[in-house]
Scaffold this motif. Structure first.
Motif, mmCIF file in Angstrom:
data_model
loop_
_atom_site.group_PDB
_atom_site.id
_atom_site.type_symbol
_atom_site.label_atom_id
_atom_site.label_comp_id
_atom_site.label_asym_id
_atom_site.label_seq_id
_atom_site.Cartn_x
_atom_site.Cartn_y
_atom_site.Cartn_z
ATOM 1 N N GLY A 197 40.882 38.362 38.046
ATOM 2 C CA GLY A 197 40.740 37.946 39.434
ATOM 3 C C GLY A 197 41.232 39.026 40.364
ATOM 4 O O GLY A 197 41.384 40.178 39.964
ATOM 5 N N LEU A 198 41.502 38.644 41.574
ATOM 6 C CA LEU A 198 42.067 39.571 42.552
ATOM 7 C C LEU A 198 43.125 38.822 43.341
ATOM 8 O O LEU A 198 42.837 37.827 44.015
ATOM 9 C CB LEU A 198 40.985 40.115 43.488
ATOM 10 N N ALA A 199 44.348 39.261 43.212
ATOM 11 C CA ALA A 199 45.489 38.677 43.927
ATOM 12 C C ALA A 199 46.523 39.774 44.100
ATOM 13 O O ALA A 199 46.476 40.796 43.436
ATOM 14 C CB ALA A 199 46.070 37.506 43.131
ATOM 15 N N GLY A 200 47.452 39.543 45.006
ATOM 16 C CA GLY A 200 48.514 40.522 45.223
ATOM 17 C C GLY A 200 48.454 41.109 46.612
ATOM 18 O O GLY A 200 48.122 40.432 47.583
ATOM 19 N N GLU A 201 48.773 42.395 46.690
ATOM 20 C CA GLU A 201 48.821 43.076 47.974
ATOM 21 C C GLU A 201 47.418 43.426 48.450
ATOM 22 O O GLU A 201 46.540 43.712 47.660
ATOM 23 C CB GLU A 201 49.658 44.346 47.837
ATOM 24 N N GLY A 202 47.241 43.400 49.736
ATOM 25 C CA GLY A 202 45.967 43.781 50.326
ATOM 26 C C GLY A 202 45.400 42.684 51.203
ATOM 27 O O GLY A 202 45.445 41.503 50.863
ATOM 28 N N SER A 203 44.853 43.093 52.337
ATOM 29 C CA SER A 203 44.300 42.119 53.280
ATOM 30 C C SER A 203 43.155 41.326 52.677
ATOM 31 O O SER A 203 42.959 40.158 53.026
ATOM 32 C CB SER A 203 43.840 42.831 54.550
ATOM 33 N N GLU A 204 42.409 41.938 51.736
ATOM 34 C CA GLU A 204 41.286 41.220 51.144
ATOM 35 C C GLU A 204 41.751 40.047 50.288
ATOM 36 O O GLU A 204 41.035 39.051 50.144
ATOM 37 C CB GLU A 204 40.382 42.162 50.328
ATOM 38 N N CYS A 205 42.951 40.124 49.736
ATOM 39 C CA CYS A 205 43.480 39.021 48.924
ATOM 40 C C CYS A 205 43.818 37.806 49.785
ATOM 41 O O CYS A 205 43.823 36.678 49.294
ATOM 42 C CB CYS A 205 44.706 39.476 48.150
ATOM 43 N N LEU A 206 44.096 38.035 51.045
ATOM 44 C CA LEU A 206 44.403 36.949 51.979
ATOM 45 C C LEU A 206 43.192 36.534 52.811
ATOM 46 O O LEU A 206 43.272 35.586 53.585
ATOM 47 C CB LEU A 206 45.533 37.369 52.917
ATOM 48 N N GLY A 207 42.085 37.263 52.662
ATOM 49 C CA GLY A 207 40.901 36.965 53.458
ATOM 50 C C GLY A 207 40.981 37.508 54.872
ATOM 51 O O GLY A 207 40.236 37.079 55.750
ATOM 52 N N PHE A 208 41.886 38.460 55.110
ATOM 53 C CA PHE A 208 42.071 39.028 56.445
ATOM 54 C C PHE A 208 41.473 40.425 56.587
ATOM 55 O O PHE A 208 41.758 41.119 57.556
ATOM 56 C CB PHE A 208 43.561 39.103 56.795
ATOM 57 N N ASP A 209 40.676 40.861 55.621
ATOM 58 C CA ASP A 209 40.126 42.205 55.716
ATOM 59 C C ASP A 209 39.037 42.265 56.779
ATOM 60 O O ASP A 209 38.350 41.297 57.055
ATOM 61 C CB ASP A 209 39.616 42.698 54.361
ATOM 62 N N ASP A 210 38.952 43.443 57.386
ATOM 63 C CA ASP A 210 37.985 43.681 58.453
ATOM 64 C C ASP A 210 37.491 45.117 58.337
ATOM 65 O O ASP A 210 37.752 45.791 57.345
ATOM 66 C CB ASP A 210 38.613 43.407 59.825
ATOM 67 N N ALA A 211 36.784 45.588 59.336
ATOM 68 C CA ALA A 211 36.234 46.946 59.294
ATOM 69 C C ALA A 211 37.329 47.992 59.133
ATOM 70 O O ALA A 211 37.145 48.992 58.439
ATOM 71 C CB ALA A 211 35.411 47.211 60.552
ATOM 72 N N THR A 212 38.474 47.786 59.743
ATOM 73 C CA THR A 212 39.579 48.742 59.613
ATOM 74 C C THR A 212 40.098 48.785 58.185
ATOM 75 O O THR A 212 40.489 49.843 57.697
ATOM 76 C CB THR A 212 40.722 48.374 60.589
ATOM 77 N N SER A 213 40.084 47.667 57.496
ATOM 78 C CA SER A 213 40.562 47.615 56.111
ATOM 79 C C SER A 213 39.763 48.527 55.193
ATOM 80 O O SER A 213 40.277 48.992 54.173
ATOM 81 C CB SER A 213 40.447 46.192 55.554
ATOM 82 N N ARG A 214 38.548 48.775 55.537
ATOM 83 C CA ARG A 214 37.666 49.535 54.667
ATOM 84 C C ARG A 214 37.977 51.027 54.655
ATOM 85 O O ARG A 214 37.397 51.759 53.853
ATOM 86 C CB ARG A 214 36.217 49.319 55.075
ATOM 87 N N ASP A 215 38.880 51.480 55.490
ATOM 88 C CA ASP A 215 39.171 52.917 55.503
ATOM 89 C C ASP A 215 40.269 53.304 54.514
ATOM 90 O O ASP A 215 40.601 54.471 54.393
ATOM 91 C CB ASP A 215 39.509 53.398 56.924
ATOM 92 N N HIS A 216 40.822 52.350 53.777
ATOM 93 C CA HIS A 216 41.882 52.678 52.811
ATOM 94 C C HIS A 216 41.981 51.586 51.750
ATOM 95 O O HIS A 216 41.934 50.404 52.067
ATOM 96 C CB HIS A 216 43.233 52.827 53.535
ATOM 97 N N ASP A 217 42.098 51.995 50.509
ATOM 98 C CA ASP A 217 42.358 51.086 49.397
ATOM 99 C C ASP A 217 41.577 49.778 49.484
ATOM 100 O O ASP A 217 42.127 48.691 49.408
ATOM 101 C CB ASP A 217 43.869 50.806 49.309
ATOM 102 N N TRP A 218 40.280 49.908 49.647
ATOM 103 C CA TRP A 218 39.428 48.719 49.776
ATOM 104 C C TRP A 218 38.161 48.964 48.979
ATOM 105 O O TRP A 218 37.659 50.086 48.910
ATOM 106 C CB TRP A 218 39.068 48.476 51.236
ATOM 107 N N GLY A 219 37.635 47.947 48.382
ATOM 108 C CA GLY A 219 36.376 48.040 47.651
ATOM 109 C C GLY A 219 36.403 47.113 46.461
ATOM 110 O O GLY A 219 37.406 46.470 46.165
#
Length: 158
Positions: free
Chosen positions: A33-55
């Motif tokens: 699965g995917l859990a832990g640190e990162g805005s995507e794990c909380l559902g808060f990722d946005d366009a800014t999130s994609r510029d670092h450690d995202w994918g």
């Protein structure tokens, strides 16, 4: 805009046939699965999130013993996974994981955020855990859990 958690779930589903073919005997020992640190794990990722450690990427949680026994074979299989998915670079190669995707011991994952490598069993254990840590290790989603141990621990914390 595609959220990172959904993208990662789709990536796992796309990779599952290869994982079953190459490591079908190991998968029943794993939670994925995917859990832990990162805005995507909380559902808060946005366009800014994609510029670092995202994918697209996912965690493969095993017991410490199973990870020690199967790590090299898992790493060999992970090298076969697509490097990009739906136009995004994947986070499954060792240099892109940053400790947030790939194989890891479930005891170490939970200990990192709760300070305990076993589920809490009395009130003293609960008082010793930080709320941010509880939120961090219970966010995201478990896509698959063969033995059910990772999810049972997660349910206890929830």
């Amino acid at each position: 805009m595609m959220q990172g958690l959904e993208l990662s779930r789709r990536y796992f589903e796309a990779c599952l046939p290869l994982l079953q073919e190459q490591a079908g005997d190991i998968l029943p020992l794993c939670a994925v699965g995917l859990a832990g640190e990162g805005s995507e794990c909380l559902g808060f990722d946005d366009a800014t999130s994609r510029d670092h450690d995202w994918g697209p990427g996912f965690c493969i949680w095993l017991s410490r013993e199973d990870l020690a026994r199967h790590r090299q074979r898992l790493e060999d299989v992970l090298r076969l996974l697509p490097g990009t998915f739906e136009g995004f670079p994947c986070r499954m190669t060792p240099e892109r994981r940053m400790g947030r995707t790939g194989p890891m011991a479930m005891e170490d994952f939970y200990a990192r955020f709760t300070g305990r490598d076993t589920p809490p069993s009395d009130w003293r254990h609960w008082l010793g855990m930080q709320e941010w840590g509880l939120a961090t290790c219970t966010n995201g989603e478990v896509f698959f859990d063969g033995p059910g141990r990772f999810s049972a621990w997660r349910t206890t914390l929830l």
